[in-house]
Design a protein around this motif. Structure first.
Motif, PDB file in Angstrom:
ATOM      1  N   THR A  19       0.839  -1.164   0.116  1.00  0.00           N
ATOM      2  CA  THR A  19       0.084   0.093  -0.081  1.00  0.00           C
ATOM      3  C   THR A  19       1.058   1.415   0.005  1.00  0.00           C
ATOM      4  O   THR A  19       1.731   1.233   0.646  1.00  0.00           O
ATOM      5  CB  THR A  19      -0.790   0.083   1.302  1.00  0.00           C
ATOM      6  N   ARG A  21       0.357   5.794  -0.032  1.00  0.00           N
ATOM      7  CA  ARG A  21      -0.667   6.827  -0.040  1.00  0.00           C
ATOM      8  C   ARG A  21       0.602   7.966  -0.041  1.00  0.00           C
ATOM      9  O   ARG A  21       1.274   8.373   1.002  1.00  0.00           O
ATOM     10  CB  ARG A  21      -1.600   6.835   0.955  1.00  0.00           C
ATOM     11  N   GLN A  25      -3.062  13.245  -0.270  1.00  0.00           N
ATOM     12  CA  GLN A  25      -4.173  12.421  -0.885  1.00  0.00           C
ATOM     13  C   GLN A  25      -5.182  11.821  -0.067  1.00  0.00           C
ATOM     14  O   GLN A  25      -4.553  11.371   1.082  1.00  0.00           O
ATOM     15  CB  GLN A  25      -3.396  11.462  -1.865  1.00  0.00           C
ATOM     16  N   ASP A  26      -6.355  11.760  -0.405  1.00  0.00           N
ATOM     17  CA  ASP A  26      -7.467  11.139   0.254  1.00  0.00           C
ATOM     18  C   ASP A  26      -7.545   9.672   0.149  1.00  0.00           C
ATOM     19  O   ASP A  26      -8.037   8.990   1.041  1.00  0.00           O
ATOM     20  CB  ASP A  26      -8.568  11.930   0.111  1.00  0.00           C
ATOM     21  N   THR A  27      -7.002   8.947  -0.914  1.00  0.00           N
ATOM     22  CA  THR A  27      -7.057   7.677  -1.213  1.00  0.00           C
ATOM     23  C   THR A  27      -5.644   7.115  -1.425  1.00  0.00           C
ATOM     24  O   THR A  27      -4.653   7.918  -1.650  1.00  0.00           O
ATOM     25  CB  THR A  27      -8.134   7.265  -2.473  1.00  0.00           C
ATOM     26  N   ASP A  28      -5.435   5.815  -1.514  1.00  0.00           N
ATOM     27  CA  ASP A  28      -4.367   5.129  -1.585  1.00  0.00           C
ATOM     28  C   ASP A  28      -3.959   5.084  -2.951  1.00  0.00           C
ATOM     29  O   ASP A  28      -4.785   4.979  -4.174  1.00  0.00           O
ATOM     30  CB  ASP A  28      -4.438   3.702  -1.033  1.00  0.00           C
ATOM     31  N   ALA A  31      -3.082   0.155  -3.234  1.00  0.00           N
ATOM     32  CA  ALA A  31      -3.893  -0.337  -1.974  1.00  0.00           C
ATOM     33  C   ALA A  31      -3.995  -1.779  -1.953  1.00  0.00           C
ATOM     34  O   ALA A  31      -4.945  -2.440  -2.474  1.00  0.00           O
ATOM     35  CB  ALA A  31      -5.379  -0.034  -2.160  1.00  0.00           C
ATOM     36  N   ASP A 225      -8.208   2.166  -9.888  1.00  0.00           N
ATOM     37  CA  ASP A 225      -8.270   2.425  -8.314  1.00  0.00           C
ATOM     38  C   ASP A 225      -7.270   2.099  -7.258  1.00  0.00           C
ATOM     39  O   ASP A 225      -7.575   1.594  -6.331  1.00  0.00           O
ATOM     40  CB  ASP A 225      -9.539   2.620  -7.806  1.00  0.00           C
ATOM     41  N   GLY A 226      -5.957   1.881  -7.663  1.00  0.00           N
ATOM     42  CA  GLY A 226      -4.891   1.269  -6.927  1.00  0.00           C
ATOM     43  C   GLY A 226      -5.031  -0.050  -6.537  1.00  0.00           C
ATOM     44  O   GLY A 226      -4.140  -0.503  -5.743  1.00  0.00           O
ATOM     45  N   GLN A 227      -5.869  -0.908  -7.287  1.00  0.00           N
ATOM     46  CA  GLN A 227      -5.850  -2.377  -6.979  1.00  0.00           C
ATOM     47  C   GLN A 227      -5.825  -3.257  -8.369  1.00  0.00           C
ATOM     48  O   GLN A 227      -6.215  -2.619  -9.374  1.00  0.00           O
ATOM     49  CB  GLN A 227      -7.067  -2.865  -6.320  1.00  0.00           C
TER      50      GLN A 227
END
Length: 229
Positions: A19, A21, A25-28, A31, A225-227
């Motif tokens: 992970t 971040r 930033q508000d999101t990873d 992730a 989205d990071g995944q």
């Protein structure tokens, strides 16, 4: 085969629950990602801009550290290394190819290719000999004494690939390597990567948003989205 179920025996790159971040930033950006690449495997990361591909490349290439998780390059845990140790890993065991070539404009192509060897302590004569040999292999024999501004984008990217592998790395990180090229030059650069992967058993981790580029890899991991999607 699922990246989570692939055997880790003899793995070149083993990424576990990583992970990252960035500040503000508000999101990873990445992730909880896990995957394995075995020696000699060509893996493509595919997804839209902003999905986390480049961040994951930077983590796997020892250019950044994860906030959580583990990244093993061979038996070395990159997440536990200090800055100096990460620099040494990048210099000795990883090669990098970027979208915008990043050649030094004041050096000829052969001087650009030879630079990693000089930084590693090779003599100028040996560095130049190896750079010319590799330059010939990637189709630049007649262009090696030219400066980057004097050659085409495809020739600059071939020189960048030669520079990335002249020190015989175990892992090549390629971030959108055809993204700044026309279709013809992009196809030739991709063919070169495929050939080097096969002939040198070079492990390649490549990021792209194009399905035709990803199709050249042994395996494609889709990101969103990071995944992994």
């Amino acid at each position: 085969m699922s990246p989570l179920r692939m055997s880790t025996v003899g793995s070149m790159l083993n990424v576990t629950s990583v992970t990252k971040r960035y500040s503000g930033q508000d999101t990873d950006a990445v992730a909880g990602v896990s995957f394995v690449a075995v020696p000699g495997e060509f893996v493509a990361l595919m997804g839209p801009s902003g999905c986390g591909k480049s961040t994951l490349l930077h983590l796997c290439g020892a250019m950044d550290r994860p906030d959580r998780g583990q990244i093993l390059l061979g038996d070395t845990n990159l997440a536990r290394l200090g800055d100096d140790q990460l620099t040494l890993v990048r210099r000795q065991r990883i090669g990098f190819v970027f979208q915008f070539f990043n050649l030094l404009p004041t050096l000829t192509l052969v001087e650009n290719v030879a630079l990693p060897l000089l930084l590693a302590g090779a003599s100028p004569a040996e560095a130049t000999r190896r750079a010319r040999s590799l330059g010939d292999r990637v189709g630049l024999a007649s262009r090696l004494d030219a400066y980057p501004a004097q050659v085409s984008g495809g020739e600059m990217q071939r020189a960048a690939i030669a520079r990335a592998i002249v020190h015989s790395p175990a892992l090549l990180i390629a971030d959108e390597p055809t993204g700044n090229l026309d279709s013809g030059n992009g196809a030739r650069v991709l063919e070169l990567l495929v050939e080097l992967n096969a002939s040198l058993r070079l492990t390649i981790l490549l990021a792209t948003h194009a399905s035709d580029i990803a199709a050249a890899a042994h395996r494609t991991l889709h990101m969103r989205d990071g995944q992994f999607a």
